[in-house]
Motif scaffolding. Sequence first.
Motif: not given
Length: 277
Positions: A135-136, A139, A154, A174-175
């Motif tokens: 997720g990080k 981003d 994605y 998470r993103s």
Amino acid sequence: MRLGYHSITWGGVVGEPTGVTSVKDLFYRANGDMQRALRDIAAEGYQGVELFDGNVADFADRPEVLRELLHETGLTLVSVYTGANFIYADSLPDELWRVNRAAELAALFGAEKLVVGGGARRAAGTDDEDYDRLGKSLDTVVDIAERQGLNASYHPHLSTIVESPDELERIMTRSRIGFCPDTAHLAAGGGDPAALIRQYPERIEHVHLKDYRPEPFAFLPLGQGALDFPDILAAVQEAGYDGWLLVELDSYDGDPREAARISKAYLDALLDSSVSR
């Protein structure tokens, strides 16, 4: 909505061999003649094309060749597809360097979108921290794309840690990256493509259309498999998405142009029917 086609069908997908020892060089590449691919795609009436990062990189030192080919065929380079493991701290900087290179090249040739897949499955198994890392990283991909004036999305994919609906939910929470539903991969991962599009309508940034047969497993031209494309297109329209629809077929046992023709005829008929209702 405008229709495009991915060049993958001409030769199938390979990875750059030097990427085995140098992660920064691990581009995707359709292993075929891209000039033939673009001419065939245009001849079947598509307006746009998606290319892998490696195929676009092949024109980095001779950009006039790709620009002339796009001009000759009348095609728009809609999007560039890339991917990475995204979960390994040591290799991540080189992977993001390559994603940045893909974004630069996409912008150079006038693309609108950067599409990414990935999220490695470890031999020892996947844990929640892998989704946090993915997720990080995604981003960061959004930031890279935005610096080049691109929209990032994605693409859930078999063999990654985002196959099933539950896994997709983990990464969507998470993103902030957009969602590129690939109808066949979502179905093969155990999901209902139309239901998943309806679950994330505000996240749809790009769409990959591909048909699918569970047994024996095969990706197929549109209308030749088990997927309910009338419902899928209804879900796309309900989401308010009015951008490109990209047909993407990994391989075809025959002339790839024939596969493009089959999908175009099916999609034209389906869209005409939806408009008339």
